[in-house]
Design an enzyme around this catalytic site. Structure first.
Site, short mmCIF file in Angstrom:
data_model
loop_
_atom_site.label_atom_id
_atom_site.label_comp_id
_atom_site.label_asym_id
_atom_site.label_seq_id
_atom_site.Cartn_x
_atom_site.Cartn_y
_atom_site.Cartn_z
N LYS A 1 0.85 -1.21 0.00
CA LYS A 1 0.00 0.00 0.00
C LYS A 1 0.87 1.24 0.00
CE LYS A 1 -1.87 1.60 4.02
NZ LYS A 1 -1.68 3.04 4.31
N ASN A 2 1.89 1.27 0.88
CA ASN A 2 2.65 2.50 1.09
C ASN A 2 3.74 2.73 0.05
OD1 ASN A 2 0.93 2.95 3.18
ND2 ASN A 2 2.38 2.38 4.79
N ARG B 1 -4.50 9.97 4.19
CA ARG B 1 -3.32 10.78 4.45
C ARG B 1 -2.54 11.04 3.16
NH1 ARG B 1 -0.63 14.15 7.89
NH2 ARG B 1 1.61 13.96 7.62
N CYS C 1 -5.82 7.82 9.14
CA CYS C 1 -6.11 7.19 10.43
C CYS C 1 -6.03 8.22 11.56
CB CYS C 1 -5.03 6.14 10.71
SG CYS C 1 -5.25 4.66 9.76
N ARG D 1 -1.08 14.22 13.11
CA ARG D 1 -0.61 14.11 11.71
C ARG D 1 -0.59 15.48 11.02
NH1 ARG D 1 -2.20 8.48 9.29
NH2 ARG D 1 -0.05 8.61 8.57
N PRO D 2 0.17 16.39 11.54
CA PRO D 2 0.28 17.72 10.92
C PRO D 2 0.98 17.63 9.56
CG PRO D 2 1.87 17.46 12.69
CD PRO D 2 1.00 16.25 12.74
N ILE D 3 0.91 18.71 8.80
CA ILE D 3 1.57 18.72 7.48
C ILE D 3 2.58 19.86 7.38
CG2 ILE D 3 -0.35 17.57 6.29
CD1 ILE D 3 -1.18 20.38 5.25
N ASP D 4 2.99 20.39 8.54
CA ASP D 4 3.87 21.57 8.55
C ASP D 4 5.18 21.32 7.81
OD1 ASP D 4 5.22 21.10 11.92
OD2 ASP D 4 4.24 19.68 10.58
N ASP E 1 3.79 0.56 12.15
CA ASP E 1 2.60 -0.05 11.53
C ASP E 1 2.42 -1.51 11.93
OD1 ASP E 1 2.96 1.72 8.36
OD2 ASP E 1 2.28 2.34 10.34
N ILE F 1 6.45 6.98 17.52
CA ILE F 1 6.16 7.76 16.31
C ILE F 1 4.82 8.47 16.33
CG2 ILE F 1 5.94 7.60 13.78
CD1 ILE F 1 8.19 5.53 13.87
N ARG G 1 -8.85 -0.78 3.89
CA ARG G 1 -8.03 0.32 3.36
C ARG G 1 -6.62 -0.17 3.04
NH1 ARG G 1 -6.92 4.65 7.13
NH2 ARG G 1 -5.58 5.25 5.39
C1 EPZ Z 1 3.64 7.01 6.49
O1 EPZ Z 1 2.80 8.01 7.05
C2 EPZ Z 1 2.77 5.77 6.35
N1 EPZ Z 1 1.65 6.05 5.45
C3 EPZ Z 1 2.24 5.33 7.71
O2 EPZ Z 1 1.52 4.11 7.51
C4 EPZ Z 1 3.42 5.06 8.64
O3 EPZ Z 1 2.94 4.75 9.92
C5 EPZ Z 1 4.31 6.33 8.71
O4 EPZ Z 1 4.73 6.70 7.38
C6 EPZ Z 1 5.57 6.08 9.56
O5 EPZ Z 1 6.29 5.02 9.01
C7 EPZ Z 1 1.85 6.00 4.11
O6 EPZ Z 1 2.95 5.77 3.64
C8 EPZ Z 1 0.64 6.23 3.25
P1 EPZ Z 1 5.52 10.41 8.75
P2 EPZ Z 1 3.32 9.56 7.12
O7 EPZ Z 1 5.43 11.68 8.00
O8 EPZ Z 1 4.13 9.86 5.92
C9 EPZ Z 1 5.11 13.72 12.14
C10 EPZ Z 1 -0.29 2.61 7.67
O9 EPZ Z 1 -0.79 2.04 8.65
N2 EPZ Z 1 4.95 14.73 11.07
O10 EPZ Z 1 6.74 9.56 8.60
O11 EPZ Z 1 2.16 10.41 7.42
C11 EPZ Z 1 3.90 12.78 12.24
O12 EPZ Z 1 2.87 13.37 12.99
C12 EPZ Z 1 0.10 4.08 7.79
O13 EPZ Z 1 -0.06 2.07 6.56
C13 EPZ Z 1 4.89 16.09 11.43
O14 EPZ Z 1 4.96 16.44 12.60
O15 EPZ Z 1 4.26 9.48 8.40
C14 EPZ Z 1 4.48 11.56 12.90
O16 EPZ Z 1 4.50 11.76 14.31
C15 EPZ Z 1 -0.25 4.66 9.15
N3 EPZ Z 1 4.75 17.02 10.45
C16 EPZ Z 1 5.91 11.51 12.38
O17 EPZ Z 1 6.18 12.82 11.83
C17 EPZ Z 1 4.67 16.67 9.11
O18 EPZ Z 1 4.54 17.58 8.26
C18 EPZ Z 1 6.13 10.47 11.28
O19 EPZ Z 1 5.20 10.72 10.27
C19 EPZ Z 1 4.72 15.29 8.78
C20 EPZ Z 1 4.87 14.34 9.78
#
Ligand code: EPZ
Length: 427
Positions: free
Chosen positions: A22-23, A92, A116, A121-124, A305, A327, A397
């Protein structure tokens, strides 16, 4: 709504082909808009998140055709200015469309991403990174407006190895003007899979799989066909299920290095492993042993995950196991349901302790998110009696057909979809 029914107590035997990841599929589908032509993907998982991502492209003018695990994506007729809120708000991954669509056009408007409820899950960091690449971003109340006079390469040091931010920068950088360097890049196998796809399409990338990735912008990308990697989390889920209920199973199509951290934990709990070139056999012990300490970390650490699934698995282990979630701040939502089934789990902020072995019994439970739902499936397989998991659309999903896969391995399990609700392949 759909639900899953399980009658527990069966060990697992046999072999299954692991679905596409998926990812990896989601960022690669986003990347397919960059070549302005035709992309043919193999082993594309037929799951709800993939459907939503493809529908977003379709609603912007892309042509989509499925044939079993093959999907063709034709993007030369796409208008990429506005992205439909219908699907983008459901997951997401829509956020990584920003990088791809900006790489293709001059402006993009889209709703905030969904996904989820495992954390804020901010996007900053996504916004900061794209702004560094000459994107003007206006964060409106219910949509993100982006404009650029042309993407420019830059040196971008991430505060944390974010998977999605690394992907967004990659997608914006491959056609940008100049060189982009990502420092503290995520090293997950799905990032490397995306880079392999982009390089096969003509992109100039080096360092994927390390914390420093360098991309030299090129003028265009060309048509490509690509086989998506096997899903290491789906594989890990079935490994944990076999460990929990006993038996031995073979998972085909998966490379051990992509599930190394999960395999190491299961070996520590007493499982045997036989590693083949493109498959893994896991042999469960008669009694699982507790695992002292599992800490979720970015790859190559233990994957977040797989955290919920391990909670369910370790309910079958003798002794106290400890899991710490580093995480996401809200990823123990499944614990109350596991406790209702007989799990003896205590949670203190980011740490969960499982006091095993727990005598699990069937219950009517509710899946509230994807991996928590998978954990309930594992608990149901190990429980005495019947378990009904409502909200199994969350599980759909990310798992192509968890009931078919586990049923093939000897589980007594079935997925029931309310027939008034159209399944996505009917659309
Ligand atoms: C990806 O999510 C995966 N999703 C998630 O899988 C996975 O848990 C995650 O990476 C960590 O490995 C997909 O690939 C579609 P991150 P992502 O940005 O990219 C913080 C599943 O079950 N953060 O690595 O959203 C965030 O809040 C899903 O398949 C910010 O603060 O994860 C988190 O605490 C769930 N600001 C940490 O970073 C931002 O702008 C890691 O998030 C972005 C992230």
């Amino acid at each position: 709504m759909s639900h899953i029914k399980i009658r527990g107590g069966h060990s697992l035997h046999g072999e299954i082909e692991v679905q596409g990841a998926k990812n990896a599929a989601l960022p690669i589908i986003a990347a397919s808009v960059l070549n302005n032509g035709m992309v043919h993907l193999r082993r594309c998982p037929q799951i709800m998140d993939v459907h939503h991502m493809l529908r977003i492209l379709q609603q912007s003018g892309a042509g989509i055709m499925w044939d079993d695990g093959d999907v063709w994506i034709k993007t030369d007729q796409m208008d990429t200015v506005a992205v439909s809120s219908l699907d983008a708000g459901k997951m997401r991954s829509s956020i990584i469309l920003l990088g791809a669509l900006l790489g293709r056009g001059q402006e993009v408007t889209m709703p905030y991403p969904g996904g989820c409820t495992i954390g804020a899950r901010p996007i900053d960091w996504h916004i900061d990174a794209l702004r560094k690449m000459n994107v003007q971003i206006d964060l409106k109340e219910n949509k993100i407006e982006c404009k650029t006079t042309g993407l420019k390469g830059n040196r971008i040091e991430l505060p944390y190895p974010s998977v999605g931010v690394t992907e967004n920068i990659l997608l914006a950088a491959v056609l940008a003007d100049g060189v982009t360097e990502i420092i503290h890049a995520a090293m997950e196998p799905e990032i490397a899979d995306l880079c392999r796809f982009l390089k096969k399409s003509g992109a100039c990338i080096e360092g994927e799989g390390t914390e420093r990735i360098r991309i030299k912008g090129v003028k265009t990308l060309h048509d490509t066909e690509y086989t998506i990697m096997a899903d290491r989390i789906a594989a890990g889920t079935y490994m944990a299920a076999a460990a929990a209920v006993g038996g031995e199973i073979v998972l085909k199509g998966i490379h051990i290095e992509n599930v190394r951290a999960v395999a190491d934990v299961l070996v520590e709990s007493g499982c045997g492993l036989i590693i083949y070139k493109e498959s893994i056999k896991i042999i469960a012990p008669s009694m699982l042993l507790a695992v002292k300490e599992i800490e979720t970390e970015p790859y190559p650490g233990f994957p977040t995950d797989m955290q919920s699934q391990m909670l369910a698995c370790l309910c079958q282990a003798r002794g106290d196991s400890t899991v710490t979630e580093h995480i996401f701040e809200n990823r123990y939502k499944v614990v109350p349901e596991l406790i209702r089934m007989g799990g003896n789990i205590t949670v203190d902020q980011r740490r969960a302790v499982i006091h095993g072995p727990c005598r699990m019994h069937g219950e009517k439970v509710e899946a509230k998110e994807l991996r928590g739902g998978a954990a309930l499936v594992i608990a149901g397989l190990a429980a005495e009696g019947e378990t009904v998991i409502h909200g199994s659309e969350h599980i759909e999903r990310g798992y192509q057909d968890i009931c078919r896969d586990l049923g093939q391995l000897g589980a007594e399990i079935c997925c029931i979809t309310d027939h008034t609700e159209r399944r996505w392949e009917d659309n």
